[in-house]
Scaffold this active site. Structure first.
Site, PDB file in Angstrom:
ATOM      1  N   CYS A  71       1.851   3.126   9.661  1.00 30.94           N
ATOM      2  CA  CYS A  71       2.184   4.416   9.043  1.00 30.94           C
ATOM      3  C   CYS A  71       2.806   5.351  10.078  1.00 30.94           C
ATOM      4  O   CYS A  71       2.218   5.621  11.115  1.00 30.94           O
ATOM      5  CB  CYS A  71       0.933   5.063   8.440  1.00 30.94           C
ATOM      6  SG  CYS A  71       1.325   6.653   7.679  1.00 30.94           S
TER       7      CYS A  71
ATOM      8  N   GLY B  37       7.482  -2.226  -2.144  1.00 28.01           N
ATOM      9  CA  GLY B  37       6.965  -0.873  -2.276  1.00 28.01           C
ATOM     10  C   GLY B  37       7.834  -0.012  -3.166  1.00 28.01           C
ATOM     11  O   GLY B  37       7.700  -0.004  -4.395  1.00 28.01           O
ATOM     12  N   ARG B  38       8.800   0.667  -2.549  1.00 32.84           N
ATOM     13  CA  ARG B  38       9.555   1.701  -3.268  1.00 32.84           C
ATOM     14  C   ARG B  38      10.303   1.189  -4.491  1.00 32.84           C
ATOM     15  O   ARG B  38      10.469   1.927  -5.462  1.00 32.84           O
ATOM     16  CB  ARG B  38      10.523   2.391  -2.285  1.00 32.84           C
ATOM     17  CG  ARG B  38       9.803   3.242  -1.261  1.00 32.84           C
ATOM     18  CD  ARG B  38      10.708   3.626  -0.126  1.00 32.84           C
ATOM     19  NE  ARG B  38      11.132   2.448   0.643  1.00 32.84           N
ATOM     20  CZ  ARG B  38      12.052   2.474   1.592  1.00 32.84           C
ATOM     21  NH1 ARG B  38      12.632   3.606   1.897  1.00 32.84           N
ATOM     22  NH2 ARG B  38      12.377   1.368   2.242  1.00 32.84           N
TER      23      ARG B  38
ATOM     24  N   LYS C 170      -0.985  -4.738   9.053  1.00 30.53           N
ATOM     25  CA  LYS C 170       0.383  -4.379   8.635  1.00 30.53           C
ATOM     26  C   LYS C 170       0.978  -3.564   9.770  1.00 30.53           C
ATOM     27  O   LYS C 170       0.451  -2.510  10.124  1.00 30.53           O
ATOM     28  CB  LYS C 170       0.345  -3.579   7.338  1.00 30.53           C
ATOM     29  CG  LYS C 170       1.718  -3.179   6.813  1.00 30.53           C
ATOM     30  CD  LYS C 170       1.611  -2.720   5.359  1.00 30.53           C
ATOM     31  CE  LYS C 170       2.941  -2.284   4.781  1.00 30.53           C
ATOM     32  NZ  LYS C 170       3.288  -0.900   5.141  1.00 30.53           N
TER      33      LYS C 170
ATOM     34  N   GLY D 140      10.102  -4.648   3.336  1.00 32.92           N
ATOM     35  CA  GLY D 140      11.153  -3.698   3.678  1.00 32.92           C
ATOM     36  C   GLY D 140      12.454  -3.954   2.955  1.00 32.92           C
ATOM     37  O   GLY D 140      13.099  -4.977   3.166  1.00 32.92           O
ATOM     38  N   ASP D 141      12.790  -3.020   2.062  1.00 31.76           N
ATOM     39  CA  ASP D 141      14.097  -3.013   1.397  1.00 31.76           C
ATOM     40  C   ASP D 141      14.317  -4.161   0.422  1.00 31.76           C
ATOM     41  O   ASP D 141      15.465  -4.509   0.140  1.00 31.76           O
ATOM     42  CB  ASP D 141      15.236  -2.978   2.434  1.00 31.76           C
ATOM     43  CG  ASP D 141      15.094  -1.805   3.400  1.00 31.76           C
ATOM     44  OD1 ASP D 141      14.471  -0.802   3.012  1.00 31.76           O
ATOM     45  OD2 ASP D 141      15.583  -1.908   4.531  1.00 31.76           O
TER      46      ASP D 141
ATOM     47  N   ALA E 289       0.503   5.373  -0.254  1.00 29.73           N
ATOM     48  CA  ALA E 289      -0.368   6.548  -0.365  1.00 29.73           C
ATOM     49  C   ALA E 289       0.099   7.450  -1.501  1.00 29.73           C
ATOM     50  O   ALA E 289       1.282   7.760  -1.614  1.00 29.73           O
ATOM     51  CB  ALA E 289      -0.364   7.312   0.955  1.00 29.73           C
TER      52      ALA E 289
ATOM     53  N   PRO F 122       0.861  -1.186   0.000  1.00 25.97           N
ATOM     54  CA  PRO F 122       0.000   0.000   0.000  1.00 25.97           C
ATOM     55  C   PRO F 122       0.895   1.234   0.000  1.00 25.97           C
ATOM     56  O   PRO F 122       1.802   1.335   0.825  1.00 25.97           O
ATOM     57  CB  PRO F 122      -0.778  -0.127   1.319  1.00 25.97           C
ATOM     58  CG  PRO F 122       0.045  -1.019   2.181  1.00 25.97           C
ATOM     59  CD  PRO F 122       0.848  -1.904   1.274  1.00 25.97           C
TER      60      PRO F 122
END
Ligand SMILES: Cc1cc2nc3c(=O)[nH]c(=O)nc-3n(C[C@H](O)[C@H](O)[C@H](O)COP(=O)(O)O)c2cc1C
Length: 318
Positions: free
Chosen positions: A97, A221-222, A136, A198-199, A14, A12
């Site tokens: 978050c 994610g990123r 999460k 994560g990462d 934003a 997720p």
């Protein structure tokens, strides 16, 4: 269960993981997607903009809608509304978050300060809907003061169907590194599936997370910003297959498709603003990208951004 062993999950995000981004990732090999966080208060006050965040295309299934808030009744009501409105495959509770505007209203990672309230919320949501409710979480509020085991147990005990762990503390925000060893601890703590997050930035790191932690699935994610191909890369590695990165032609077509779909879904004004960062992500690292990025940020419309992208790739040979 919507989740299978070694599934790749789109995080997720934003302002980023909208239907266009999710469909792009899905097409490249992502298995499960999650909406960006949706405010339970916003749904309560019948905000149309909030409800719009939950809409998705059938091709995105299995999909989870993520909710945030701090009140068990309000979150149960939001879960019920979400279920009736869009019928997602699961509903996720945001308990990770770290950003000020969420935690100051006691939502997101602030729930990690209140295990009793957290348990009540998970319980109320799980009872409110017939689909799985997942959570999460981060590993704690302060670095090295890990409380993820306690919260994972509470989540499982109150009916959570799976747990995503992003093993940083709230205070770390997105700095430093994820403590993957916490994912291994949580995997041993609960019997429900654990999604590691994560990462993860490559096939190599995805496989490393799976083998080092024993997690059931990996959330990314990123690393997918401007690189939805990361899912194809990891999928190939999981299957023991070779992976061929996209050609510049494919990269260009994908960016143009993203811009057009964004314009169609969100309208020109939003697309012209938001697609700047997206287009810049896609070309990052390619020679000449810095100059092109300046032109992208100076563009006055999404069609102008398309023009810059066409020109940029026009000057490159594969
Ligand atoms: C721009 C941005 C927006 C995010 N939005 C959300 C969100 O809405 N809900 C959530 O649970 N996490 C959110 N996150 C956290 C990510 O889901 C993920 O946990 C984090 O980025 C670590 O994973 P990664 O290293 O693969 O990026 C966000 C992160 C970023 C960078």
């Amino acid at each position: 269960m919507f989740l299978k062993k070694n599934n790749l999950v789109v995080a997720p995000l934003a302002g980023i993981s909208d239907t266009v981004f999710r469909r792009m990732c899905k097409r490249m090999g992502a298995d499960v997607v999650v909406s960006e966080m949706v405010s339970a208060d916003g749904l309560h006050y019948k905000s149309e903009n909030t409800a719009a965040l939950m809409k998705f295309d059938e091709s995105e299934r299995p999909i989870g809608v993520q909710l945030f808030g701090s009140d068990p009744e309000r979150l149960a009501e939001a879960a019920q509304f979400t279920y009736e409105y869009v019928k997602p495959d699961f509903i996720d509770l945001n308990s990770g978050c770290p950003v000020a505007k969420v935690v100051k209203r006691n939502g997101g990672a602030a729930l990690l300060k209140n295990p009793v309230l957290f348990g009540k919320i998970v319980n109320a949501m799980a009872r409110a809907v017939p689909v799985p409710v997942t959570v999460k979480i981060r590993s704690g509020w302060n670095k090295y003061e890990w409380i993820d085991e306690e919260f994972a147990r509470i989540a499982e005990g109150n009916g959570a169907a799976a747990i995503t762990l992003h093993p940083r503390s709230q205070t770390m925000m997105f700095t430093g590194h994820s403590f993957w060893e916490r994912i291994a601890v949580i995997k041993k703590t609960v019997n429900i599936p654990v999604i590691g997050n994560g990462d993860v930035v490559s096939a190599e790191s995805a496989l490393k997370m799976l083998s080092e932690t024993g997690c059931d699935a990996v959330m990314i994610g990123r690393a997918a910003f401007g690189n939805p191909w990361i899912f194809a890369e990891i999928k190939a590695a999981l299957g023991g297959n070779d992976y061929t990165p996209p050609s510049n032609q494919e990269r260009k077509e994908t960016i143009l498709e993203h811009i057009r779909a964004y314009r169609q879904t969100h309208g020109e004004k939003y697309a012209a603003g938001e697609m700047k960062k997206c287009a810049a992500w896609y070309i990052k690292g390619i020679p000449g990208a810095n100059a092109a990025r300046c032109k992208i940020f100076a563009a006055g419309s999404s069609v102008e951004i398309e023009g810059v992208v066409e020109d940029f790739f026009g000057n490159i040979t594969d």
